[in-house]
Design an enzyme around this catalytic site. Sequence first.
Site, PDB file in Angstrom:
ATOM      1  N   ILE A 102      18.057  -2.033   1.785  1.00 20.11           N
ATOM      2  CA  ILE A 102      18.220  -3.174   2.701  1.00 20.11           C
ATOM      3  C   ILE A 102      19.696  -3.516   2.865  1.00 20.11           C
ATOM      4  CG2 ILE A 102      17.814  -5.667   2.959  1.00 20.11           C
ATOM      5  CD1 ILE A 102      15.011  -5.167   1.722  1.00 20.11           C
ATOM      6  N   LYS A 155      21.293  -1.250   5.286  1.00 22.06           N
ATOM      7  CA  LYS A 155      20.871  -1.550   6.662  1.00 22.06           C
ATOM      8  C   LYS A 155      21.602  -2.778   7.205  1.00 22.06           C
ATOM      9  CE  LYS A 155      16.326   0.462   5.814  1.00 22.06           C
ATOM     10  NZ  LYS A 155      14.895   0.236   5.514  1.00 22.06           N
ATOM     11  N   VAL A 215       9.286  -4.093   7.985  1.00 23.58           N
ATOM     12  CA  VAL A 215       8.817  -4.558   6.683  1.00 23.58           C
ATOM     13  C   VAL A 215       9.205  -3.478   5.681  1.00 23.58           C
ATOM     14  CG1 VAL A 215       6.834  -5.305   5.328  1.00 23.58           C
ATOM     15  CG2 VAL A 215       6.870  -5.681   7.817  1.00 23.58           C
ATOM     16  N   GLN A 216      10.051  -3.831   4.740  1.00 24.22           N
ATOM     17  CA  GLN A 216      10.534  -2.848   3.765  1.00 24.22           C
ATOM     18  C   GLN A 216       9.376  -2.409   2.859  1.00 24.22           C
ATOM     19  OE1 GLN A 216      13.829  -1.699   3.725  1.00 24.22           O
ATOM     20  NE2 GLN A 216      13.122  -0.204   2.239  1.00 24.22           N
ATOM     21  N   ASP A 268      10.727   0.700  13.147  1.00 21.32           N
ATOM     22  CA  ASP A 268      10.470   1.746  12.153  1.00 21.32           C
ATOM     23  C   ASP A 268       9.479   2.773  12.690  1.00 21.32           C
ATOM     24  OD1 ASP A 268      12.066   1.548   9.915  1.00 21.32           O
ATOM     25  OD2 ASP A 268      10.715   0.206   8.819  1.00 21.32           O
ATOM     26  N   SER A 291       0.355  18.797  -1.253  1.00 21.52           N
ATOM     27  CA  SER A 291       0.069  19.125  -2.654  1.00 21.52           C
ATOM     28  C   SER A 291      -1.099  20.110  -2.813  1.00 21.52           C
ATOM     29  CB  SER A 291      -0.200  17.847  -3.444  1.00 21.52           C
ATOM     30  OG  SER A 291      -1.365  17.218  -2.975  1.00 21.52           O
ATOM     31  N   PRO A 331      23.722  13.136  -1.876  1.00 15.94           N
ATOM     32  CA  PRO A 331      23.627  12.178  -0.754  1.00 15.94           C
ATOM     33  C   PRO A 331      24.515  12.618   0.412  1.00 15.94           C
ATOM     34  CG  PRO A 331      25.055  11.320  -2.496  1.00 15.94           C
ATOM     35  CD  PRO A 331      24.532  12.633  -2.995  1.00 15.94           C
ATOM     36  N   GLY A 332      24.459  11.853   1.501  1.00 11.51           N
ATOM     37  CA  GLY A 332      25.347  12.129   2.629  1.00 11.51           C
ATOM     38  C   GLY A 332      24.718  12.983   3.710  1.00 11.51           C
ATOM     39  N   GLY A 333      23.399  13.172   3.634  1.00  9.96           N
ATOM     40  CA  GLY A 333      22.703  13.945   4.657  1.00  9.96           C
ATOM     41  C   GLY A 333      21.753  13.081   5.464  1.00  9.96           C
ATOM     42  N   VAL A 334      20.464  13.173   5.112  1.00  6.94           N
ATOM     43  CA  VAL A 334      19.430  12.447   5.860  1.00  6.94           C
ATOM     44  C   VAL A 334      19.540  10.928   5.672  1.00  6.94           C
ATOM     45  CG1 VAL A 334      16.929  12.147   6.104  1.00  6.94           C
ATOM     46  CG2 VAL A 334      17.879  14.442   5.778  1.00  6.94           C
TER      47      VAL A 334
HETATM   48  N1  LIG Z   1      16.538   9.677   3.336  1.00 12.54           N
HETATM   49  C1  LIG Z   1      15.748   8.647   3.568  1.00 12.54           C
HETATM   50  O1  LIG Z   1      16.138   7.700   4.223  1.00 12.54           O
HETATM   51  C2  LIG Z   1      14.363   8.672   3.037  1.00 12.54           C
HETATM   52  C3  LIG Z   1      13.368   7.904   3.621  1.00 12.54           C
HETATM   53  C4  LIG Z   1      12.082   7.997   3.106  1.00 12.54           C
HETATM   54  C5  LIG Z   1      11.828   8.830   2.033  1.00 12.54           C
HETATM   55  N2  LIG Z   1      12.830   9.561   1.479  1.00 12.54           N
HETATM   56  C6  LIG Z   1      12.606  10.471   0.343  1.00 12.54           C
HETATM   57  O2  LIG Z   1      11.807  11.548   0.806  1.00 12.54           O
HETATM   58  C7  LIG Z   1      10.949  11.980  -0.221  1.00 12.54           C
HETATM   59  C8  LIG Z   1       9.519  11.892   0.269  1.00 12.54           C
HETATM   60  O3  LIG Z   1       9.192  10.556   0.544  1.00 12.54           O
HETATM   61  P1  LIG Z   1       7.745  10.107   1.009  1.00 12.54           P
HETATM   62  O4  LIG Z   1       7.763   8.649   1.175  1.00 12.54           O
HETATM   63  O5  LIG Z   1       7.322  10.968   2.149  1.00 12.54           O
HETATM   64  O6  LIG Z   1       6.905  10.502  -0.296  1.00 12.54           O
HETATM   65  P2  LIG Z   1       5.339  10.443  -0.560  1.00 12.54           P
HETATM   66  O7  LIG Z   1       4.693   9.409   0.266  1.00 12.54           O
HETATM   67  O8  LIG Z   1       5.190  10.431  -2.030  1.00 12.54           O
HETATM   68  O9  LIG Z   1       4.815  11.856  -0.005  1.00 12.54           O
HETATM   69  C9  LIG Z   1       5.125  13.045  -0.662  1.00 12.54           C
HETATM   70  C10 LIG Z   1       4.447  14.198   0.042  1.00 12.54           C
HETATM   71  O10 LIG Z   1       4.774  15.385  -0.674  1.00 12.54           O
HETATM   72  C11 LIG Z   1       3.593  16.105  -0.977  1.00 12.54           C
HETATM   73  N3  LIG Z   1       3.742  16.772  -2.274  1.00 12.54           N
HETATM   74  C12 LIG Z   1       3.849  16.194  -3.500  1.00 12.54           C
HETATM   75  N4  LIG Z   1       3.975  17.136  -4.448  1.00 12.54           N
HETATM   76  C13 LIG Z   1       3.951  18.323  -3.807  1.00 12.54           C
HETATM   77  C14 LIG Z   1       4.045  19.661  -4.233  1.00 12.54           C
HETATM   78  N5  LIG Z   1       4.177  19.982  -5.536  1.00 12.54           N
HETATM   79  N6  LIG Z   1       3.984  20.636  -3.302  1.00 12.54           N
HETATM   80  C15 LIG Z   1       3.837  20.342  -1.996  1.00 12.54           C
HETATM   81  N7  LIG Z   1       3.752  19.089  -1.534  1.00 12.54           N
HETATM   82  C16 LIG Z   1       3.799  18.094  -2.429  1.00 12.54           C
HETATM   83  C17 LIG Z   1       2.482  15.077  -1.019  1.00 12.54           C
HETATM   84  O11 LIG Z   1       1.260  15.745  -0.739  1.00 12.54           O
HETATM   85  P3  LIG Z   1      -0.165  14.965  -0.635  1.00 12.54           P
HETATM   86  O12 LIG Z   1      -0.162  14.324   0.719  1.00 12.54           O
HETATM   87  O13 LIG Z   1      -1.168  16.044  -0.755  1.00 12.54           O
HETATM   88  O14 LIG Z   1      -0.200  13.973  -1.750  1.00 12.54           O
HETATM   89  C18 LIG Z   1       2.928  14.103   0.065  1.00 12.54           C
HETATM   90  O15 LIG Z   1       2.444  14.491   1.342  1.00 12.54           O
HETATM   91  C19 LIG Z   1      11.275  11.095  -1.429  1.00 12.54           C
HETATM   92  O16 LIG Z   1      12.226  11.757  -2.218  1.00 12.54           O
HETATM   93  C20 LIG Z   1      11.872   9.868  -0.806  1.00 12.54           C
HETATM   94  O17 LIG Z   1      12.769   9.210  -1.688  1.00 12.54           O
HETATM   95  C21 LIG Z   1      14.081   9.495   1.973  1.00 12.54           C
END
Ligand SMILES: NC(=O)c1ccc[n+]([C@@H]2O[C@H](COP(=O)([O-])OP(=O)(O)OC[C@H]3O[C@@H](n4cnc5c(N)ncnc54)[C@H](OP(=O)(O)O)[C@@H]3O)[C@@H](O)[C@H]2O)c1
Length: 320
Positions: A73, A76, A119-120, A145, A217, A292-295
């Site tokens: 936050i 942002k 909404v965070q 969002d 997964s 960091p520094g990418g997405v």
């Molecule tokens: N850069 C940014 O601004 C930003 C924003 C949001 C998130 N992120 C990061 O992005 C990552 C993902 O976030 P998220 O919110 O999408 O996470 P999430 O809701 O936990 O979803 C994770 C996804 O990965 C799948 N998965 C988990 N373990 C796996 C494995 N061993 N092999 C293949 N797939 C697997 C899960 O499958 P299932 O559906 O089958 O459970 C799920 O679909 C995190 O590291 C988060 O911190 C970054």
Amino acid sequence: MLSLAALALRLRVSGCQGRRRSIATVVSGNRMSKLVRERLQKEVEKMRSQFSGFRPGLLVLQVGDRDDSNLYISSKLKAAAEIGIDARHVRLPNTARQDEVLQNIRSANANVSVHGLIVQLPLDSVNRIDTQLITNAVAPEKDVDGLSCINAGKLSRGDLTDCFLPCTPNGCMELIRQTGVSVAGKHAVVIGRSKIVGAPMHDLLLWNHATVTTCHSWTHDLPLQVGRADILVVGVGRAEMVRGDWLKEGAVVIDCGINQVPDETKASGIRVVGDVHYTSANQSAGFITPVPGGVGPMTVAMLMQNTVQSAQRFLQNQKH
Ligand SMILES: NC(=O)c1ccc[n+]([C@@H]2O[C@H](COP(=O)([O-])OP(=O)(O)OC[C@H]3O[C@@H](n4cnc5c(N)ncnc54)[C@H](OP(=O)(O)O)[C@@H]3O)[C@@H](O)[C@H]2O)c1
Ligand SMILES: *[C@@H]1O[C@H](CO)[C@@H](O)[C@H](O)[C@H]1NC(C)=O
Ligand SMILES: *[C@@H]1O[C@H](CO)[C@@H](O)[C@H](O)[C@H]1NC(C)=O
């Protein structure tokens, strides 16, 4: 511009080595997000002078007090302030009930000074709150969002110009564009199918005409699937899971992961890494985003872009 220079450099370097191993070009989200923020700042200045002091308004609603949420936050709010967006942060205590959260959303929906409302997530409350109900309560025209059913549905059907695109996947698309690699006709692989990253990323790549495989997964032989990717987007939340030797030579690798791992060499005792093992992946990828520094910074920039766009639409509707 960058892509041509980068390509020339790669050709030269690989030519020296006399073998066809690619040297990954780093795709900087820091640099790119700065360009986006500078452009938005100018657009806000223009609105302000044309519409006597008008400013786009963003409301960030938080429930509870998670450390990671506080950090996101604050970045942002800082970006908004620099651009000239009037951002307000409302934090409800972790004892807040669903009704109270909904009431705050309804009041922001009705407030003409609020053009973007987020909404965070995740919600941090001792009470049971239905996250889907909350994200769907945000008025679609303020849902910067892009998480409400209406916006997500439009995206899944390919109506891309008519909705707000979720910020992280939209930032990934911008980074892919930056490489100069065209998406149309390519094989793209997404790992993860969450509502904020994987699923909308699949949709965006699909409607930009890639052939898309989405892994999760239950996927068998993940390395095999990854090896087919011309473009790979990873959003799993598992530190350094994707290894360099899984990759197709020259692939575009976009890493959304934000994971903290212990690191005794750091004063904080921790280090942030992505879902991709960077030092092996950069041996075979064509392009790679750092963590960091990418997405991360691109996600914030895209939120600002959606907010400015929402304010522009608001002004346009006022004129009629
Ligand atoms: N850069 C940014 O601004 C930003 C924003 C949001 C998130 N992120 C990061 O992005 C990552 C993902 O976030 P998220 O919110 O999408 O996470 P999430 O809701 O936990 O979803 C994770 C996804 O990965 C799948 N998965 C988990 N373990 C796996 C494995 N061993 N092999 C293949 N797939 C697997 C899960 O499958 P299932 O559906 O089958 O459970 C799920 O679909 C995190 O590291 C988060 O911190 C970054
Ligand atoms: C509407 O939003 C503005 C800007 O965030 C705020 O100053 C104002 O108090 C809000 N009005 C109501 C009625 O909540
Ligand atoms: C890969 O990344 C590591 C760590 O940042 C760096 O030392 C190395 O030079 C990079 N290799 C290539 C081929 O880009």
